[in-house]
Scaffold this active site. Structure first.
Site, PDB file in Angstrom:
ATOM      1  N   LYS A 117     -11.142  -4.358 -14.268  1.00 22.10           N
ATOM      2  CA  LYS A 117     -10.232  -3.427 -13.583  1.00 22.10           C
ATOM      3  C   LYS A 117     -10.657  -1.980 -13.782  1.00 22.10           C
ATOM      4  CE  LYS A 117      -6.016  -6.070 -12.980  1.00 22.10           C
ATOM      5  NZ  LYS A 117      -4.561  -6.106 -13.111  1.00 22.10           N
ATOM      6  N   LYS A 176     -12.339 -17.185  -5.930  1.00 27.13           N
ATOM      7  CA  LYS A 176     -10.921 -17.536  -5.858  1.00 27.13           C
ATOM      8  C   LYS A 176     -10.235 -16.779  -4.712  1.00 27.13           C
ATOM      9  CE  LYS A 176      -6.921 -17.271  -8.827  1.00 27.13           C
ATOM     10  NZ  LYS A 176      -6.368 -16.816 -10.079  1.00 27.13           N
ATOM     11  N   LYS A 204      -5.403 -11.883  -2.960  1.00 27.68           N
ATOM     12  CA  LYS A 204      -4.725 -11.031  -1.983  1.00 27.68           C
ATOM     13  C   LYS A 204      -5.336  -9.634  -1.928  1.00 27.68           C
ATOM     14  CE  LYS A 204      -1.085 -10.739  -5.443  1.00 27.68           C
ATOM     15  NZ  LYS A 204       0.077 -11.466  -5.878  1.00 27.68           N
TER      16      LYS A 204
END
Ligand code: TRP
Length: 341
Positions: free
Chosen positions: A124, A206, A209
Site C-alpha cells: 500500500k 484475485k 474492486k
C-alpha cells in the site's frame, strides 16, 4: 465440532467469531463467494460479530460523502444476503470507541520492526506513495484490537490478511505474558467453500474492486453489465472446457464461479459442458450470476429505502458491541495501571 455438553445436557458456550470488511467500494462477486456468503453459513453455529471496518478505510484518502454512502450500502448488503441482525451483531467500527482506545494501548506493545515487515504495508505504501501515513503503518494494530476486544476465538480472513492475524496473536501473547491471561488467542478460520475468484481480465490475479471495471462483477451490477462483463471475460486459445487453473486460468475461473454459486461439483459441471463451447458456458454463467444477484439487489433496495430501519440495526449493533468491548477494555486499562474512573 460437538458443541453440546452431553453429560449434563446444557449447550456449551458457542465459539465467538469476528470478521470485518472495509467499506471501500461496492463488494465484488469475489467478496461474496469468498467471504460474505460464509458469514451467513457461520451464523448458526457461532456467536458472530460482523463489523464494517470504516476506521481502516481512512488509511487511504476517502471522499466523505462517498465513504458514508458506501458504509450504509454495505450494511444494507449484509442484511440483503440474509445476515439476521437479531442473531449476529452487525456494527460500524467507528461507532464503538473502544477500538481506537485499545489500539493506542496495543500500539505501545508493538514494534516498528514488526509493522514494517507487513507485506500489505509495503504494497500500500508503494501504491499510495504520496500518503504513507502512520495509520497505514499501524493498521494491523487496529485490526488486532478489533479481534481482541471481543475475545474472538476464530477470525475468517482471506489469504491477504493472515499475516495481520499472525501479528495479532503475537501482540496478544506478548500482552498476556506481561499481565496474565487478558486476551483469548484467536485462530484463523478458513471456510470449506471459500473459492477464490479471479479477475475476469487477468485471471491469474484475485478479483479486486480497485481494478478497472471490466475485471470484476460488483454485487450491485445490473444484468446488462453482468452479461457484458462475462462476455468479455478472457478465456483461452483452445476451445475445450476443462478445469485446469494453471494452464487454463480464464475458463477455470468461470467454472469456479458457476460451481460455487450453484453448488454443483466441478467434475459434473465440466462433464455437462462436454462438446460445448465457451459461448454456452458464458451464457449459463451469466444466468446463474443474475439469478444470484437479483434477489439480493431487490432486498438491498428495500433496505436502502428504509433508512430508519438501518439506523435501528446499527444503533443496536453498536450498543451490543460496546458492551462486550468495554469488558475487555476496562480489564486492559486496569492491568496497565491507569487509575479507575
Ligand atoms: N483488514 C481487513 C481487510 O481489509 C478488514 C478487517 C478489519 C478485519 N478488522 C478486521 C478482518 C478484523 C477480520 C478481523 O480485509
Amino acid at each position: 465440532m460437538n458443541q453440546q455438553n452431553q453429560s449434563n445436557g446444557t449447550p456449551d458456550k458457542k465459539l465467538r467469531i469476528l470478521s470485518g470488511i472495509q467499506p471501500s467500494g461496492t463488494p465484488t462477486l469475489g467478496n461474496y463467494i469468498g467471504a460474505m456468503r460464509n458469514w451467513k453459513l457461520l451464523s448458526n453455529d457461532y456467536d458472530c460479530l460482523y463489523m464494517i471496518a470504516d476506521l481502516h478505510s481512512i488509511t487511504v484518502r476517502q471522499e466523505p460523502a462517498k465513504l458514508r454512502q458506501q458504509s450504509t450500502q454495505l450494511l444494507a448488503l449484509l442484511l440483503a444476503i440474509g445476515l439476521d441482525p437479531e442473531q449476529n451483531i452487525l456494527f460500524f467500527q467507528s461507532h464503538v470507541s473502544q477500538h481506537t482506545q485499545l489500539s493506542w494501548v496495543l500500539n505501545c506493545f508493538t514494534y516498528m520492526g514488526e509493522m514494517s515487515r507487513m507485506t500489505q504495508f509495503k504494497d500500500k505504501s508503494a501504491k499510495h506513495s504520496d500518503n504513507i501515513n502512520c495509520g497505514l503503518f499501524t493498521y494491523p494494530v487496529l485490526m488486532a484490537s478489533d479481534i481482541l476486544l471481543y475475545q474472538a476465538n476464530l477470525v475468517p480472513v482471506g489469504a491477504d490478511q493472515t499475516q495481520h492475524l499472525e501479528i495479532c496473536r503475537d501482540i496478544a501473547n506478548r500482552f498476556n505474558g506481561i499481565y496474565g491471561n487478558v486476551f483469548t488467542i484467536p485462530e484463523g478460520y478458513f471456510p470449506k467453500f471459500g473459492a477464490k475468484v479471479m479477475s475476469l481480465q487477468d485471471p491469474v490475479r484475485k478479483m479486486s474492486k480497485s481494478d478497472p471495471d471490466d475485471c470484476f462483477i460488483s454485487m450491485l451490477d445490473n444484468p446488462d453489465n453482468v452479461r457484458r462483463k462475462i462476455k468479455r471475460a478472457v478465456t483461452d486459445s483452445d476451445a475445450a472446457i476443462a478445469y485446469d487453473p494453471e494452464n487454463k486460468p480464464g475458463v477455470s475461473n468461470l467454472l469456479t464461479i458457476q460451481s460455487s454459486l450453484t453448488g454443483e461439483a466441478m467434475d459434473a459441471l465440466v462433464d455437462s459442458y462436454a462438446g460445448k463451447g465457451y459461448g454456452v458456458l458464458k451464457s449459463n454463467l451469466t444466468d446463474v450470476i443474475i439469478e444470484t444477484l437479483s434477489p439480493i439487489q431487490d432486498k438491498f433496495n428495500q433496505y436502502m429505502n428504509d433508512k430508519s430501519y438501518l439506523e435501528t440495526v446499527w444503533r443496536s449493533g453498536a450498543e451490543h458491541a460496546s458492551r462486550l468491548a468495554e469488558r475487555t477494555l476496562s480489564k486492559v486499562m486496569k492491568k496497565v495501571g491507569f487509575v479507575s474512573k
